[in-house]
Design an enzyme around this catalytic site. Structure first.
Site, mmCIF file in Angstrom:
data_model
loop_
_atom_site.group_PDB
_atom_site.id
_atom_site.type_symbol
_atom_site.label_atom_id
_atom_site.label_comp_id
_atom_site.label_asym_id
_atom_site.label_seq_id
_atom_site.Cartn_x
_atom_site.Cartn_y
_atom_site.Cartn_z
ATOM 1 N N LYS A 79 0.836 -1.203 0.000
ATOM 2 C CA LYS A 79 0.000 0.000 0.000
ATOM 3 C C LYS A 79 0.869 1.250 0.000
ATOM 4 C CE LYS A 79 -3.741 -0.798 2.270
ATOM 5 N NZ LYS A 79 -4.316 -1.213 3.540
ATOM 6 N N ARG A 134 -3.579 2.761 8.440
ATOM 7 C CA ARG A 134 -3.873 1.482 7.787
ATOM 8 C C ARG A 134 -2.634 0.600 7.734
ATOM 9 N NH1 ARG A 134 -6.822 2.872 2.232
ATOM 10 N NH2 ARG A 134 -7.910 0.936 2.730
ATOM 11 N N GLY A 143 -7.162 -10.390 7.288
ATOM 12 C CA GLY A 143 -6.925 -10.950 8.614
ATOM 13 C C GLY A 143 -6.122 -10.006 9.481
ATOM 14 N N MET A 184 -5.163 -5.955 10.824
ATOM 15 C CA MET A 184 -5.889 -4.731 11.059
ATOM 16 C C MET A 184 -5.953 -3.944 9.766
ATOM 17 S SD MET A 184 -5.322 -1.482 13.444
ATOM 18 C CE MET A 184 -5.111 -0.311 12.114
ATOM 19 N N ARG A 223 -3.586 -1.237 -6.269
ATOM 20 C CA ARG A 223 -2.744 -2.447 -6.181
ATOM 21 C C ARG A 223 -3.161 -3.380 -7.300
ATOM 22 N NH1 ARG A 223 -5.565 -5.072 -0.775
ATOM 23 N NH2 ARG A 223 -7.667 -4.891 -1.518
ATOM 24 N N HIS A 230 -15.823 -8.386 2.204
ATOM 25 C CA HIS A 230 -14.777 -9.275 2.710
ATOM 26 C C HIS A 230 -14.939 -10.684 2.157
ATOM 27 C CE1 HIS A 230 -13.125 -12.126 5.674
ATOM 28 N NE2 HIS A 230 -12.110 -11.287 5.655
ATOM 29 N N SER A 281 14.110 -41.283 -7.156
ATOM 30 C CA SER A 281 12.928 -40.452 -7.008
ATOM 31 C C SER A 281 12.823 -40.106 -5.526
ATOM 32 C CB SER A 281 11.691 -41.201 -7.476
ATOM 33 O OG SER A 281 10.571 -40.405 -7.251
ATOM 34 N N CYS A 306 8.579 -37.515 -5.975
ATOM 35 C CA CYS A 306 7.200 -38.000 -6.054
ATOM 36 C C CYS A 306 6.459 -37.848 -4.730
ATOM 37 C CB CYS A 306 7.162 -39.446 -6.542
ATOM 38 S SG CYS A 306 7.974 -40.590 -5.428
ATOM 39 N N TYR A 321 12.368 -34.152 -13.208
ATOM 40 C CA TYR A 321 10.906 -34.008 -13.197
ATOM 41 C C TYR A 321 10.381 -33.872 -11.779
ATOM 42 C CZ TYR A 321 10.634 -38.883 -11.659
ATOM 43 O OH TYR A 321 10.767 -40.039 -10.940
HETATM 44 C C1 PEP Z 1 7.102 -40.662 -0.179
HETATM 45 O O1 PEP Z 1 7.447 -41.212 0.852
HETATM 46 O O2 PEP Z 1 7.346 -39.474 -0.436
HETATM 47 C C2 PEP Z 1 6.329 -41.390 -1.193
HETATM 48 C C3 PEP Z 1 6.014 -40.819 -2.336
HETATM 49 O O3 PEP Z 1 5.883 -42.623 -0.863
HETATM 50 P P1 PEP Z 1 4.620 -42.906 0.061
HETATM 51 O O4 PEP Z 1 3.914 -41.616 0.245
HETATM 52 O O5 PEP Z 1 3.817 -43.930 -0.658
HETATM 53 O O6 PEP Z 1 5.275 -43.435 1.301
#
Ligand code: PEP
Ligand code: MG
Length: 876
Positions: free
Chosen positions: A23, A93, A102, A104, A337, A455, A765, A832, A852
């Site tokens: 602001k 403000r 959330g 003031m 803004r 809000h 992974s 993953c 990835y």
């Molecule tokens: C992990 O542990 O991050 C994973 C992908 O395997 P899981 O969540 O199946 O234990």
């Protein structure tokens, strides 16, 4: 030189956002641009941080600097703070770097007291206006600065209106308002045991401290956690000369956007109220008029405002959200803004700005908040069912999307039910900042009062939650647990549906259908794909998930959790048979039953993925997860397998572990029972062979992933089982089929010995769910129970299972990448764990050079966009 903690608006600019808050920086920028801004000064975010360092005290140096700037402001305006003959009144403000509901928000008319109000009445020749300003100030100051419960003020107003036999505030005259001031002050004294503060300087310092304090209130902390805002940023405070929108019918106040924040349409969009102060619009107490109507009421002001709006949008090259006040026919800008907008609008605006030549496609990619896409990816109403449904009312289409759930009336109930996994619709008269957590847990929000900028509307749009606001036809009977609308009586717990795109309300549950990535969304994602360097895979266990993820742009499966296929109907029986087997031979018989089912699943997944990489993870959870739980199931199994109930109980007891997540699971199962890995290898390789025969062009390369490895020798052992089985099958088939064996890195020991592990693993992974669990020593299933204490004490500011802990777990990831590459320079590296779909974690993955990220299907577009933004910010 001493640090400077206070800046006049004329001393700053838009680039000083970190120091002046959003602001403050924009008020300074508008001042520099020569726009009509009531002058003032900004107390920096560093002053806020200093306040906390000094044990919640404003140091004498900072206080002195504030009053120096106040003196300059007096000079500039020719008015004097606390001088009844010509008083300077200010607004106070908050203004953090990122706008934060959330905290003031605003104190108006500060500087009024019993004497000043009299002088102010004379000066303005408007006693009613002066006392109205004073009573508002007492109300706001008591509530937000002194934490006096605000409800009673409304009660006093209602009592006075009733006694006079009027319904509108505007029907109260000067004497009534004088009386109201007396009653307000009496109530204040009753609550605080002292008189309402009469010293303007004291009022100012109390207000400044209240802003600093509000940085640390539970609502602000919750919002920061949701939005990755660190507590170390602090908030700035803006002190600005008051201008008055409530002096009469040539005055007013409003909020407007340069484009429609719900649809993105390129037209001025907003609301205003004649003869009103700012909080009337935001609080949604009176229903405002559309900005277009200002053209008829005050054409010159309207034209000037259109000009300013256009200039600001051109200047910032983004849609602006502006607050303005008209005082006796003169326009003043109070704020600008980059406007909050729905995901739909964000995408349209980004694409339109590219088409209008204002920004580049890369800038467009950076303009859309990845998490926002969520609301576009979730289901919309089934159109047929929608047509058949009967609407019972309509409000404002405040935040789009479809929502269906059970009615609740309080934010607490919404939180409680939402946490249990219930779909709820929060129905409120109006929402306020303390409702934020409940709003986040609700599928939809319905309010009786409030416009498009109330809000509820603003916060819901920011969250991507469906919201219908301002449905004045609703008659609330909250205490009795129901509301009335369209001739219906709807009780707590009954289902309703909301369409946030049309504002329609339905007194029934309406089924929903999945969303798709097309149109402008598709265009933006194509730009994102051009920019990103990370690939985006998905975690999918079924062909259905795989197809969904492909439609959202997934480029492969990074994690197929094979055990999820074990739970259905006949399968679970074969799994249980395997678990109850006493000898290897018996186990092999059970596994032989599972083989065709598992193979069939993999074939379907390979078919669905059409040659995209698929990483299949071998059995991971502890076996006790598969045993029967009820006596009936145990009895059934005992009959089928011809084993006594008692024996089954014994097996179940023997599988009990004190800490199953660190027990007999992951590759430890394959070390104990290699025949399980053998069967799974057969299923993967046979499936790949069969599908490759039909589609040689897909060039399938199965990737087999061994979970929970901590030592290279255990990987080497399981891998030997896999390669022996796979090589035999491939040789028998007479086909050429390459496959890879890799591992998850989810145990700290694997990360620190990754150079050794990489001798066996062809890919890594990062299973950051387990890696986080084991690095913190927090059970991933139980951490939710105690993490709140940590958030409260700011030991941790976010959930490390949702957002990667870069300082700790991230260090292990980085180290493992480095060590892995030392051994195998071309090693394929991915993630993953749940973090693979979290934007800030995706940015980290980009920086450490992963190949990835893999995440749930619905987060694929989010990860694509986050990966693009990371690549644009940090090219590698
Ligand atoms: C992990 O542990 O991050 C994973 C992908 O395997 P899981 O969540 O199946 O234990
Ligand atoms: Mg794991």
């Amino acid at each position: 030189m001493m640090k400077k903690f206070v800046y006049a608006f004329s001393e700053g600019n838009a680039k000083m956002r970190e120091l002046l808050g959003g602001k403050g920086a924009n008020l300074a920028e508008m001042t520099v641009l020569g726009l009509p801004v009531p002058q003032g000064f900004t107390i920096t975010t560093e002053a806020c941080t200093q306040y906390y360092e000094d044990d919640r005290q404003v140091s004498p140096e900072i206080e002195a600097e504030i009053f120096e700037h106040l003196a300059k402001l007096e000079e500039l305006t020719g008015k004097k703070f606390g001088d009844p003959s010509n008083p300077l009144l200010v607004s106070v403000r908050s203004g953090a770097r990122a706008s934060m509901p959330g905290m003031m928000d605003t104190i108006l008319n500060l500087g009024l007291n019993d004497q000043v109000v009299e002088g102010f009445a004379k000066l303005t020749n408007n006693e009613r206006f002066a006392y109205d300003s004073y009573r508002r100030f007492i109300q706001m100051f008591s509530d937000v600065v002194m934490e006096v419960p605000k409800h009673q003020f409304e009660v006093i107003i209602d009592q006075m209106k009733e006694a006079k036999g009027v319904t509108l505030d505007t029907e109260l005259d000067a004497d009534d308002l004088k009386e109201m001031v007396v009653r307000f002050k009496a109530y204040y004294k009753e609550q605080k045991n002292e008189d309402f503060p009469q010293q303007p300087r004291e009022q100012l310092m109390e207000a400044v401290k209240a802003v600093f304090r509000s940085w640390d209130n539970p609502r602000a902390i919750y919002y920061r956690r949701m939005n990755d805002i660190p507590s170390s940023w602090g908030t700035a405070v803006n002190v600005q000369t008051m201008v008055f929108g409530n002096t009469g019918n040539t005055s007013g106040t409003g909020v407007a956007f340069t484009r429609d924040p719900a649809t993105g349409e390129n037209r001025l969009f907003g609301e205003f109220l004649v003869n009103a102060q700012g909080e009337d619009v935001v609080a949604g107490v009176r229903t405002p008029q559309h900005i277009d109507e200002l053209k008829d009421i005050m054409p010159d002001v309207y034209n000037q405002f259109c000009d300013v709006a256009h200039r600001l949008e051109q200047h910032y090259r983004d849609m602006q959200d502006m607050e303005f006040t008209i005082e006796n026919g003169k326009l003043f800008m109070l704020q600008t803004r980059n406007g909050k907008r729905t995901a739909h609008a964000a995408i349209k605006i980004a694409c339109d700005l590219v088409d209008e030549g204002m920004i580049t496609p890369q800038e467009a990619v950076c303009m859309v908040e990845p998490k926002q896409l969520d609301s576009l990816l979730h289901p919309q109403f089934d159109q047929k069912a929608l047509k058949a449904a009967k609407e019972i009312g309509v409000g404002l289409a405040a935040s789009p999307g479809a929502a269906c759930g059970k009615v609740v009336f309080t934010a607490e109930e919404a939180t409680e039910e939402g946490k249990k996994g219930e779909a709820v619709i929060l129905v409120r008269l109006e929402t306020s900042p303390e409702d934020i957590e409940g709003m986040n847990h609700a599928k939809g929000i319905l309010t009786v009062r409030g416009g498009m900028t109330s809000h509820a509307a603003v916060v819901a749009r920011g969250m991507g939650t469906c919201c219908v606001s301002g449905c004045g036809d609703i008659v609330m009977h909250e205490a009795e647990g129901y509301f009335e609308l369209g001739g219906r009586k709807i009780s707590r717990g009954e289902y309703i549906s909301l369409d946030g795109s049309t504002g329609k309300i339905y007194g029934e549950a309406i089924p929903t259908v999945a969303a798709s990535v097309s149109g402008d969304f598709g265009r933006l994602m194509a730009w994102a794909d051009e920019a990103r360097q990370l690939k985006v895979y998905t975690n999918a266990d079924t062909p259905k998930d795989a197809v969904q993820a492909l439609s959202f742009g997934a480029e492969g499966i990074g994690l197929c959790r094979t055990e999820h296929m074990f739970f259905e109907g006949v399968r679970i029986k074969a799994v249980r048979e395997m678990i109850l087997s006493k000898a290897e031979e018996q186990r092999r018989v059970a596994l032989a039953k599972l083989l065709p089912m598992q193979q069939g699943d993999f074939e379907a997944i390979y078919e669905a993925m059409q040659g995209h990489p698929v990483t299949i993870r071998f059995l991971d959870p502890p076996l006790h997860e598969f045993v029967p739980h009820t006596e009936a199931e145990i009895k059934e199994l005992s009959e089928e397998m011809n084993i006594s109930v008692e024996e089954i109980h014994n097996v179940i007891a023997s599988l009990h572990e004190f800490n199953p997540m660190m027990g007999h699971r992951g590759c430890r199962l394959a070390v104990s029972y290699p025949e399980i890995a053998e069967m799974q290898t057969q299923a993967v390789i046979n499936a790949a062979i069969n599908v490759s025969r039909k589609h040689p062009e897909w060039k399938i390369v199965p990737e087999i992933m061994i979970p929970l490895v901590g030592e290279v020798k255990e990987l080497a052992y399981v891998k030997s089982v896999v390669t022996k089985t796979a090589d035999e099958l491939i040789a028998q088939s007479g086909m050429e089929l390459h496959y890879k064996v890799g591992t998850m890195i989810e145990i700290p020991r694997a990360a620190v010995t990754a150079d050794e592990i990489a001798k066996e693993a062809e890919f890594f992974s990062f299973g950051t769910n387990d890696l986080t669990q084991m690095t913190f020593g927090f059970s991933r299933d139980d951490a939710g129970k105690f993490l709140n204490y940590y958030y409260d004490k700011k030991i941790y500011e976010f959930d490390p299972f949702a957002k990667l802990d870069q300082a700790g777990v991230g260090k292990l990831v980085e180290m493992a990448c480095k060590l892995g590459r030392q051994t195998r320079p071309d090693i394929k590296l991915g993630i993953c764990g749940e973090h693979g779909g979290d934007p800030s974690s995706v940015e980290f993955c980009h920086k450490v050079g992963l190949t990835y990220v893999s995440c749930s299907p619905f987060r694929v577009p989010i990860a694509r966009l986050a990966a693009a933004q990371a690549a644009i910010k940090y090219p590698r």
